[in-house]
Scaffold this motif. Structure first.
Motif, PDB file in Angstrom:
ATOM      1  N   ASN A 133       0.819  -1.210   0.000  1.00  0.00           N
ATOM      2  CA  ASN A 133       0.000   0.000   0.000  1.00  0.00           C
ATOM      3  C   ASN A 133       0.855   1.262   0.000  1.00  0.00           C
ATOM      4  O   ASN A 133       0.477   2.271  -0.607  1.00  0.00           O
ATOM      5  N   ALA A 134       1.995   1.216   0.646  1.00  0.00           N
ATOM      6  CA  ALA A 134       2.858   2.394   0.698  1.00  0.00           C
ATOM      7  C   ALA A 134       3.376   2.771  -0.690  1.00  0.00           C
ATOM      8  O   ALA A 134       3.568   3.946  -0.995  1.00  0.00           O
ATOM      9  N   LYS A 135       3.582   1.754  -1.512  1.00  0.00           N
ATOM     10  CA  LYS A 135       4.079   2.003  -2.868  1.00  0.00           C
ATOM     11  C   LYS A 135       2.952   2.020  -3.892  1.00  0.00           C
ATOM     12  O   LYS A 135       3.207   2.215  -5.078  1.00  0.00           O
ATOM     13  N   ASN A 136       1.734   1.785  -3.422  1.00  0.00           N
ATOM     14  CA  ASN A 136       0.577   1.756  -4.324  1.00  0.00           C
ATOM     15  C   ASN A 136       0.825   0.803  -5.496  1.00  0.00           C
ATOM     16  O   ASN A 136       0.554   1.117  -6.667  1.00  0.00           O
ATOM     17  N   THR A 137       1.325  -0.365  -5.155  1.00  0.00           N
ATOM     18  CA  THR A 137       1.750  -1.336  -6.169  1.00  0.00           C
ATOM     19  C   THR A 137       1.279  -2.730  -5.778  1.00  0.00           C
ATOM     20  O   THR A 137       1.293  -3.088  -4.594  1.00  0.00           O
ATOM     21  N   VAL A 138       0.870  -3.490  -6.766  1.00  0.00           N
ATOM     22  CA  VAL A 138       0.535  -4.893  -6.583  1.00  0.00           C
ATOM     23  C   VAL A 138       1.580  -5.717  -7.323  1.00  0.00           C
ATOM     24  O   VAL A 138       1.988  -5.361  -8.435  1.00  0.00           O
ATOM     25  N   TYR A 139       1.987  -6.815  -6.697  1.00  0.00           N
ATOM     26  CA  TYR A 139       3.008  -7.675  -7.281  1.00  0.00           C
ATOM     27  C   TYR A 139       2.426  -9.034  -7.618  1.00  0.00           C
ATOM     28  O   TYR A 139       1.481  -9.499  -6.991  1.00  0.00           O
ATOM     29  N   LEU A 140       3.052  -9.674  -8.589  1.00  0.00           N
ATOM     30  CA  LEU A 140       2.750 -11.064  -8.887  1.00  0.00           C
ATOM     31  C   LEU A 140       4.078 -11.801  -8.936  1.00  0.00           C
ATOM     32  O   LEU A 140       4.846 -11.651  -9.895  1.00  0.00           O
ATOM     33  N   GLN A 141       4.349 -12.548  -7.889  1.00  0.00           N
ATOM     34  CA  GLN A 141       5.558 -13.358  -7.837  1.00  0.00           C
ATOM     35  C   GLN A 141       5.274 -14.670  -8.543  1.00  0.00           C
ATOM     36  O   GLN A 141       4.359 -15.404  -8.148  1.00  0.00           O
ATOM     37  N   MET A 142       6.046 -14.964  -9.559  1.00  0.00           N
ATOM     38  CA  MET A 142       5.819 -16.156 -10.364  1.00  0.00           C
ATOM     39  C   MET A 142       7.030 -17.073 -10.238  1.00  0.00           C
ATOM     40  O   MET A 142       8.138 -16.707 -10.646  1.00  0.00           O
ATOM     41  N   ASN A 143       6.811 -18.220  -9.646  1.00  0.00           N
ATOM     42  CA  ASN A 143       7.867 -19.206  -9.457  1.00  0.00           C
ATOM     43  C   ASN A 143       7.569 -20.458 -10.272  1.00  0.00           C
ATOM     44  O   ASN A 143       6.439 -20.660 -10.728  1.00  0.00           O
ATOM     45  N   SER A 144       8.566 -21.274 -10.434  1.00  0.00           N
ATOM     46  CA  SER A 144       8.415 -22.542 -11.172  1.00  0.00           C
ATOM     47  C   SER A 144       7.718 -22.309 -12.508  1.00  0.00           C
ATOM     48  O   SER A 144       6.778 -23.025 -12.870  1.00  0.00           O
ATOM     49  N   LEU A 145       8.200 -21.337 -13.229  1.00  0.00           N
ATOM     50  CA  LEU A 145       7.556 -20.967 -14.489  1.00  0.00           C
ATOM     51  C   LEU A 145       7.653 -22.086 -15.515  1.00  0.00           C
ATOM     52  O   LEU A 145       8.646 -22.835 -15.573  1.00  0.00           O
ATOM     53  N   LYS A 146       6.606 -22.175 -16.312  1.00  0.00           N
ATOM     54  CA  LYS A 146       6.508 -23.195 -17.345  1.00  0.00           C
ATOM     55  C   LYS A 146       6.363 -22.517 -18.709  1.00  0.00           C
ATOM     56  O   LYS A 146       5.873 -21.380 -18.776  1.00  0.00           O
ATOM     57  N   PRO A 147       6.721 -23.192 -19.772  1.00  0.00           N
ATOM     58  CA  PRO A 147       6.544 -22.590 -21.105  1.00  0.00           C
ATOM     59  C   PRO A 147       5.100 -22.146 -21.360  1.00  0.00           C
ATOM     60  O   PRO A 147       4.875 -21.146 -22.037  1.00  0.00           O
ATOM     61  N   GLU A 148       4.143 -22.853 -20.796  1.00  0.00           N
ATOM     62  CA  GLU A 148       2.745 -22.480 -21.000  1.00  0.00           C
ATOM     63  C   GLU A 148       2.341 -21.211 -20.246  1.00  0.00           C
ATOM     64  O   GLU A 148       1.223 -20.720 -20.406  1.00  0.00           O
ATOM     65  N   ASP A 149       3.239 -20.667 -19.431  1.00  0.00           N
ATOM     66  CA  ASP A 149       2.990 -19.379 -18.793  1.00  0.00           C
ATOM     67  C   ASP A 149       3.348 -18.209 -19.712  1.00  0.00           C
ATOM     68  O   ASP A 149       3.097 -17.053 -19.369  1.00  0.00           O
ATOM     69  N   THR A 150       3.936 -18.507 -20.851  1.00  0.00           N
ATOM     70  CA  THR A 150       4.305 -17.476 -21.801  1.00  0.00           C
ATOM     71  C   THR A 150       3.067 -16.730 -22.278  1.00  0.00           C
ATOM     72  O   THR A 150       2.113 -17.339 -22.756  1.00  0.00           O
ATOM     73  N   ALA A 151       3.071 -15.418 -22.108  1.00  0.00           N
ATOM     74  CA  ALA A 151       1.908 -14.602 -22.465  1.00  0.00           C
ATOM     75  C   ALA A 151       2.219 -13.134 -22.220  1.00  0.00           C
ATOM     76  O   ALA A 151       3.246 -12.791 -21.624  1.00  0.00           O
ATOM     77  N   LEU A 152       1.302 -12.309 -22.670  1.00  0.00           N
ATOM     78  CA  LEU A 152       1.313 -10.887 -22.320  1.00  0.00           C
ATOM     79  C   LEU A 152       0.469 -10.754 -21.064  1.00  0.00           C
ATOM     80  O   LEU A 152      -0.691 -11.171 -21.044  1.00  0.00           O
ATOM     81  N   TYR A 153       1.064 -10.221 -20.012  1.00  0.00           N
ATOM     82  CA  TYR A 153       0.389 -10.115 -18.729  1.00  0.00           C
ATOM     83  C   TYR A 153      -0.085  -8.678 -18.506  1.00  0.00           C
ATOM     84  O   TYR A 153       0.680  -7.723 -18.699  1.00  0.00           O
ATOM     85  N   TYR A 154      -1.323  -8.563 -18.085  1.00  0.00           N
ATOM     86  CA  TYR A 154      -1.944  -7.266 -17.837  1.00  0.00           C
ATOM     87  C   TYR A 154      -2.398  -7.182 -16.381  1.00  0.00           C
ATOM     88  O   TYR A 154      -2.800  -8.185 -15.790  1.00  0.00           O
ATOM     89  N   CYS A 155      -2.388  -5.987 -15.835  1.00  0.00           N
ATOM     90  CA  CYS A 155      -3.080  -5.773 -14.579  1.00  0.00           C
ATOM     91  C   CYS A 155      -4.263  -4.841 -14.844  1.00  0.00           C
ATOM     92  O   CYS A 155      -4.243  -4.040 -15.781  1.00  0.00           O
ATOM     93  N   ALA A 156      -5.279  -5.002 -14.044  1.00  0.00           N
ATOM     94  CA  ALA A 156      -6.505  -4.235 -14.223  1.00  0.00           C
ATOM     95  C   ALA A 156      -7.177  -4.048 -12.873  1.00  0.00           C
ATOM     96  O   ALA A 156      -6.871  -4.758 -11.909  1.00  0.00           O
ATOM     97  N   THR A 157      -8.097  -3.106 -12.829  1.00  0.00           N
ATOM     98  CA  THR A 157      -8.799  -2.837 -11.581  1.00  0.00           C
ATOM     99  C   THR A 157     -10.286  -2.637 -11.808  1.00  0.00           C
ATOM    100  O   THR A 157     -10.714  -2.128 -12.850  1.00  0.00           O
ATOM    101  N   ASP A 158     -11.046  -3.076 -10.829  1.00  0.00           N
ATOM    102  CA  ASP A 158     -12.480  -2.824 -10.803  1.00  0.00           C
ATOM    103  C   ASP A 158     -12.720  -1.773  -9.722  1.00  0.00           C
ATOM    104  O   ASP A 158     -12.701  -2.086  -8.534  1.00  0.00           O
ATOM    105  N   THR A 159     -12.923  -0.539 -10.148  1.00  0.00           N
ATOM    106  CA  THR A 159     -13.133   0.546  -9.194  1.00  0.00           C
ATOM    107  C   THR A 159     -14.609   0.768  -8.886  1.00  0.00           C
ATOM    108  O   THR A 159     -14.952   1.617  -8.068  1.00  0.00           O
ATOM    109  N   THR A 160     -15.465  -0.017  -9.545  1.00  0.00           N
ATOM    110  CA  THR A 160     -16.896   0.183  -9.373  1.00  0.00           C
ATOM    111  C   THR A 160     -17.491  -0.803  -8.365  1.00  0.00           C
ATOM    112  O   THR A 160     -18.189  -0.415  -7.431  1.00  0.00           O
TER     113      THR A 160
END
Length: 121
Positions: free
Chosen positions: A72-99
């Protein structure tokens, strides 16, 4: 309201990456923040989400390997991804529902530009 995702890159299978989603123009801990991904030729899918109450959700394909968290102090959300697999290959987006504060693709009203993750075998 702006979201910026970064931290993607090329990594070998079994490796790790940490994606960041930096928010500006709003305080992200008031809302749901989700990570989504879209692989070439495939539909966009939800990966993980964190709600304002701190509850977290994961797609079955990443559960136990990915961890979503919020600074919250950095106003940032993280996604730690471990044990990555080839099928994790993608364009990753973050989004928010403010409603409604939900974690569904269709409920997100602001999207950041994606960050590319490539996992080599």
């Amino acid at each position: 309201v702006q979201l910026q995702a970064f931290g993607g890159g090329l990594v070998q299978a079994g490796g790790s990456l940490r994606l960041s989603c930096a928010a500006s123009g709003f305080t992200l801990d008031y809302y749901a923040i989700g990570w989504f991904r879209q692989a070439p030729g495939k539909e966009r899918e939800g990966v993980s989400c964190i709600k304002s109450d701190g509850s977290t959700y994961y797609a079955g394909s990443v559960k136990g390997r990915f961890t979503i968290s919020r600074d919250n102090a950095k106003n940032t959300v993280y996604l730690q991804m471990n044990s990555l697999k080839p099928e994790d290959t993608a364009l990753y987006y973050c989004a928010t529902d403010t409603t409604n504060g939900l974690c569904y693709d269709y409920s997100m009203d602001y999207w950041g530009k994606g960050t590319e993750v490539t996992v080599s075998s």
